[in-house]
Design an enzyme around this catalytic site. Structure first.
Site, short mmCIF file in Angstrom:
data_model
loop_
_atom_site.label_atom_id
_atom_site.label_comp_id
_atom_site.label_asym_id
_atom_site.label_seq_id
_atom_site.Cartn_x
_atom_site.Cartn_y
_atom_site.Cartn_z
N HIS A 146 0.85 -1.20 0.00
CA HIS A 146 0.00 0.00 0.00
C HIS A 146 0.88 1.25 0.00
CE1 HIS A 146 -3.13 -2.59 2.38
NE2 HIS A 146 -3.06 -2.93 1.10
C1 LIG Z 1 0.12 -6.94 -4.38
C2 LIG Z 1 -0.87 -5.88 -3.96
C3 LIG Z 1 -1.89 -6.24 -3.08
C4 LIG Z 1 -2.82 -5.28 -2.66
N1 LIG Z 1 -3.88 -5.68 -1.90
C5 LIG Z 1 -4.88 -4.78 -1.67
C6 LIG Z 1 -6.08 -5.20 -1.07
O1 LIG Z 1 -6.28 -6.38 -0.78
N2 LIG Z 1 -7.03 -4.25 -0.83
C7 LIG Z 1 -6.86 -2.94 -1.17
O2 LIG Z 1 -7.73 -2.15 -0.90
N3 LIG Z 1 -5.72 -2.54 -1.75
C8 LIG Z 1 -4.75 -3.42 -2.04
N4 LIG Z 1 -3.61 -3.01 -2.70
C9 LIG Z 1 -3.46 -1.58 -2.99
C10 LIG Z 1 -4.28 -1.12 -4.16
O3 LIG Z 1 -4.09 -1.98 -5.27
C11 LIG Z 1 -3.85 0.30 -4.50
O4 LIG Z 1 -4.14 1.11 -3.40
C12 LIG Z 1 -4.54 0.85 -5.73
O5 LIG Z 1 -4.29 0.05 -6.86
C13 LIG Z 1 -4.03 2.26 -6.00
O6 LIG Z 1 -4.65 2.75 -7.14
P1 LIG Z 1 -4.00 3.95 -7.97
O7 LIG Z 1 -4.96 4.28 -9.05
O8 LIG Z 1 -3.60 5.02 -7.05
O9 LIG Z 1 -2.63 3.43 -8.58
P2 LIG Z 1 -2.21 2.09 -9.31
O10 LIG Z 1 -3.16 1.00 -9.05
O11 LIG Z 1 -0.81 1.91 -8.93
O12 LIG Z 1 -2.29 2.45 -10.86
C14 LIG Z 1 -1.44 3.35 -11.48
C15 LIG Z 1 -1.29 2.95 -12.94
O13 LIG Z 1 -0.62 4.01 -13.63
C16 LIG Z 1 0.32 3.47 -14.51
N5 LIG Z 1 1.39 4.45 -14.72
C17 LIG Z 1 2.35 4.82 -13.85
N6 LIG Z 1 3.15 5.76 -14.40
C18 LIG Z 1 2.69 5.96 -15.64
C19 LIG Z 1 3.10 6.81 -16.70
N7 LIG Z 1 4.14 7.65 -16.56
N8 LIG Z 1 2.42 6.76 -17.88
C20 LIG Z 1 1.35 5.92 -18.03
N9 LIG Z 1 0.92 5.12 -17.05
C21 LIG Z 1 1.58 5.14 -15.86
C22 LIG Z 1 0.82 2.23 -13.79
O14 LIG Z 1 1.40 1.33 -14.70
C23 LIG Z 1 -0.44 1.72 -13.12
O15 LIG Z 1 -1.10 0.78 -13.92
C24 LIG Z 1 -2.68 -3.94 -3.10
C25 LIG Z 1 -1.65 -3.58 -3.96
C26 LIG Z 1 -0.76 -4.54 -4.40
C27 LIG Z 1 0.32 -4.15 -5.35
#
Ligand SMILES: Cc1cc2nc3c(=O)[nH]c(=O)nc-3n(C[C@H](O)[C@H](O)[C@H](O)COP(=O)(O)OP(=O)(O)OC[C@H]3O[C@@H](n4cnc5c(N)ncnc54)[C@H](O)[C@@H]3O)c2cc1C
Lengths: 489, 366
Positions: free
Chosen positions: A424
């Protein structure tokens, strides 16, 4: 659904849209969907590949290589380092995570409201956004018998009189015995976005944002994984939502010259793991993912159960001699459990000549004590649940056979051996009206950058204590709704 | 000294695999010694039974090798017993005495000249030596006063196949981590040794008086074919440069040797090395560069003491270096080994328990 997901946009050197959303994780996918449904022309760009949920087995090394950022090796450096992971594919972290789901605790939102001066934020105000997201990405409790490896944690807590719960998941179980379906973004919001006429391009990294003549320009590189040549592209748009996740968002913004309160306050939920061995079988092949959590000690620390397949057991037991024989003989009696707290503050900085940002974390003595205490409490719960041995996944820590061994554990965790991990990450660009610490206003508009928004976990003002994806989606939904209502002004 | 074949490019060879019987010692001479001995015993006991059992036993093994049977171990005794009209126990006793035990006494005297110098030169040049025989080989090798890094026999539990089946060669490649193309099989039979090597995609040379279109041949270990390696070992060995990939392969090998019980060490090393290299290639760019440099430093570390890079050291020396770095107080050194160890462990468990990480909630995967 598969056909919809394959509707990816042909790429050309110059492209344009009303709105560009960078990053297709929970924050980006929810935002892009609402904007597309509001009638805007939206281009969603994603650095990682466009893969279905079934393309690689969950928790396999192939998944780590194909769907995780940096092949699963991201390190927050510092005296007590944290090895963290992030998703890097269409759907971001939601594709690789377990989808354990919580709405944000009220006390967390209250704290954000007072310290960061976030306007219009309370559990009541966020509730419609949770409900709206849960309609598309559905949340269910596990039907029927729960996996024993999971209920053991619950039983241990109950025997000690501690509060424990079963967490629901972003998962459609499909009834007892029927195959289930994870409610990741590629299964839920991304298809909805495409149905609303949104355009998606995967394998495309945004490298820099510039502003000229009232428009934003996203300089990006399209690097298809099928061997076609790389291509530099430029996308012009009126509005840009940056949703690259809590580490990559500040890295991109700082590379683009935006630095105020950006990348100065990244937080983690660092965790320590143990393997518990019970007197009878608890770990059955084909069991659904564990769901129980101990919440007695929140907000200091929480506890839960991890995926306990043999490759994970191997990793978790690696510090203990003879791990192979132990696992081969006893794996059905073993489960992996964790304790997690909120980390010290970290910074995100770009290094000259390198693409990947450097994350540096400073842990307080208080946190290291909290984790050490949490580890003892976790072992206590597991012994209360009938564990015959507890193996901490920490170099130099002995196998614990009784509560006497637990009491002899150090009162402070050193953390130099890299055994602290996290899944996280958040808070690197907090929202709110407190201009001394916040990067955006209360709804994700970047200060001093007209038409530029942040829409992911970076916006959260601090650790969520509970699993964060529910909060990331609801906040993205709230802010996108606000932006649409205010015509993105 | 006449040479029959094109030269071996020794610089391209990291691993040399010898067949044993007929390759390391003169089998005809040994058979003569044994025949005289057998004759002596037959005359003394006035029975040709032992002679008969041995003759039929050899015939049975040849037939079984053609059939590539998995369970040849029991079959060879059962078939012999049936054809000789005696019990399996009797056959086993005769075989043990006449094929396993007695020859050991004469072996040393039958050893080919030049083989000791060649083994010595190969060791000194940092190459790995393995022996792969259809019969159990460790005791014979000891009787020959030769030392190999790895001894594999068709009778090993995880091989159970006679040449020309390449199972034993695969076991050696997996355990040492070398590629087939950088290995060399040395044997005395085209139908067994060359054929097994050929199936594994490995170059081979065969001890033979005649030229052969299938591969290079040699008459003796004084042959000019071996001179480059013997001479360069005399003058300090061929210089090998440090190599990132070879070093990673060698580290993974040692870690597998340390982490797994010996029966599991032949797990698919190549796929684990590929995974570790892919992980390295994916890590943050500033760390990737640092790890690459550090790995090459690790490979070059033994130069001052041995004149060789880590990946050319004997297994024992490699293990020693890995242990030193692993327990070093300098975090940069212990961290390097910790990194490779973590991914080797995840890689090998994933390899062995591949079925565990299939679909969630699918009980068919046990
Ligand atoms: C292994 C794992 C287990 C987890 N388990 C849980 C759980 O059980 N429950 C829960 O609530 N949360 C869990 N989480 C956390 C949850 O997945 C994250 O909080 C959530 O995905 C965050 O969302 P986000 O949109 O902020 O970023 P992200 O999900 O990180 O998405 C960001 C996206 O932007 C893309 N990106 C980055 N930089 C660029 C760029 N320069 N150009 C184009 N694209 C780009 C990345 O490739 C990525 O696909 C877990 C996370 C992981 C990794």
């Amino acid at each position: 659904m598969k056909e919809i997901l394959n509707m990816t946009e042909p790429v050309s050197r110059k492209m344009s849209a009303d709105i560009v959303v960078i990053g297709s994780g929970p924050g980006g996918a929810v935002t892009a969907t609402l904007c597309a449904e509001a009638g805007a022309s939206v281009l969603l760009i994603e650095e990682g590949p466009n893969l279905s949920l079934q393309s690689v087995p969950h928790f396999s090394r192939e998944e780590v290589l194909r769907k995780y950022r940096n092949a699963g090796i991201c390190i927050a450096t510092g005296r007590s380092k944290i090895a963290y992971v992030e998703g890097r594919c269409v759907g971001g972290g939601s594709e690789v995570n377990r989808g354990l789901y919580h709405r944000t605790p009220e006390y967390v939102l209250d704290l954000w409201k007072t310290e960061f001066e976030v306007e219009d934020l309370s559990l009541d105000k966020l509730k419609p956004h949770f409900i709206a997201c849960e309609r598309t990405a559905q949340v269910e409790y596990l039907p029927g018998d729960k996996p024993l490896v999971s209920t053991r944690l619950y039983d241990g807590a109950a025997r000690l009189g501690w509060q424990a719960i079963e967490a629901p998941r972003l998962y459609r179980y499909g009834g007892i015995g029927a195959p289930g379906r994870k409610q990741s973004m590629s299964e839920t919001f991304v298809p909805r976005f495409l149905l609303a006429g949104g355009r998606l391009i995967a394998d495309t990294t945004a490298n820099r944002l510039t502003r000229a003549s009232g428009k934003w320009f996203v300089k990006a590189q399209h690097a298809p994984t099928d061997g076609r040549p790389r291509q530099q592209i430029e996308i012009s748009a009126d509005r840009v939502f940056v949703a690259c996740g809590a580490v990559q968002t500040p890295a991109l913004l700082r590379r683009s010259g935006l630095k105020k309160n950006i990348g100065n306050s990244l937080y983690f939920h660092p965790m320590l793991k143990v393997v518990a061995q019970f007197g009878e079988d608890v770990n059955k092949p084909g069991d659904l993912d564990p769901v129980h959590q101990i919440r007695e000690f929140e907000p200091d620390f929480g506890m839960g159960c991890s995926i306990s397949k043999r490759p994970m057991l191997g990793l978790a037991m690696a510090h203990h001699a003879g791990h192979f024989a132990e696992i081969e003989q006893h794996w059905r009696r073993m489960g992996i459990y964790y304790v997690q707290a909120a980390s010290g503050r970290a910074t995100v900085r770009n290094l000259p000549f390198f693409r990947d940002p450097l994350v540096t974390v400073r842990q307080s003595e208080q946190l290291l004590r909290t984790l050490a205490n949490g580890l003892k409490r976790l072992a206590e719960a597991l012994f209360a649940a009938g564990a015959v041995a507890v193996y901490p996944s920490i170099r130099g820590y002995p196998v614990l056979r009784s509560m006497i061994d637990v009491r002899n554990l150090p009162d402070m965790f050193g953390g130099e051996d890299g055994s602290m991990t996290s899944v996280h990450v958040f808070s690197s660009c907090p929202m709110g009206e407190n201009e001394a610490v916040c990067a955006t206003d209360s709804f994700g508009r970047v200060r001093g950058a007209d038409g530029l928004f942040i829409a992911d976990a970076s916006l959260l003002c601090g650790p969520t204590i509970v699993n964060p994806q529910g909060t990331v989606m609801a906040v993205a939904h709230r802010n996108a709704t606000h932006a649409i209502e205010n015509r993105f002004r | 000294m006449k040479q029959h074949s094109q030269p071996v490019f020794w610089n391209d060879i990291d691993l040399v695999i010898f067949d044993l019987d007929g390759t390391l010692y003169n089998q005809r001479r040994l058979r003569t010694c044994m025949a005289l001995n057998l004759l002596h015993v037959s005359v003394k006991t006035r029975s040709l039974k032992t002679l008969n059992v041995l003759r039929i036993y050899r015939q049975c093994r040849e037939t079984l090798a053609e059939g590539a049977l998995v369970d040849f171990m029991n079959r060879q005794f059962e078939d012999t017993a049936m054809r000789c009209g005696c019990s399996v126990v009797e056959v086993r006793e005769v075989v043990d005495e006449w094929i396993e035990q007695r020859p050991l006494i004469y072996l040393r005297a039958c050893r080919y000249s030049g083989i000791e110098a060649l083994f010595d030169a190969l060791h000194r040049s940092g190459r790995t030596i393995a022996v792969f025989s259809d019969y159990s080989a460790a005791a014979k090798l000891e009787a020959l006063s030769l030392k190999a890094d790895l001894v594999v026999s068709a009778t090993d539990g995880d091989v159970q196949r006679l040449k020309p089946d390449p199972a034993g060669l695969y076991k050696i490649l997996n355990a040492t981590g070398f590629e087939a193309s950088r290995s060399l099989m040395i044997g005395d039979r085209f139908d067994r040794d060359w054929a097994a090597a050929n199936r594994a995609g490995m170059p081979a040379i065969i001890k033979s008086r005649r030229r052969d279109p299938r591969c290079g041949t040699f008459r003796s270990y004084q042959d000019t074919l071996f001179q480059p390696v013997v001479q360069s070992a005399d003058t300090g060995g061929t210089f090998a440069f440090p190599s990132f990939e070879k070093c990673v392969r060698a580290i993974v090998n040692i870690l597998l040797r340390q982490e797994l019980p010996s029966a599991r060490q032949s797990e698919n090393v190549e796929s684990i090395v590929t995974y570790v290299l892919a992980t390295h290639a994916g890590m943050p760019d500033y760390l990737r560069l640092a790890f690459r440099i550090l790995t090459v430093v690790f490979d070059a570390w033994p130069y001052p003491a041995t004149g060789k890079p880590f990946h050319r050291l004997s297994s024992d020396r490699r293990e020693d270096q890995v242990n030193r770095w692993r327990s070093s107080r300098l975090q940069i050194r212990s961290g390097l080994i910790a990194f490779y160890r973590t991914f080797t462990i995840f890689g090998v468990y994933s390899e062995i328990y591949e079925q565990d990480v299939e679909c969630e909630g699918n009980p068919e995967h046990d």
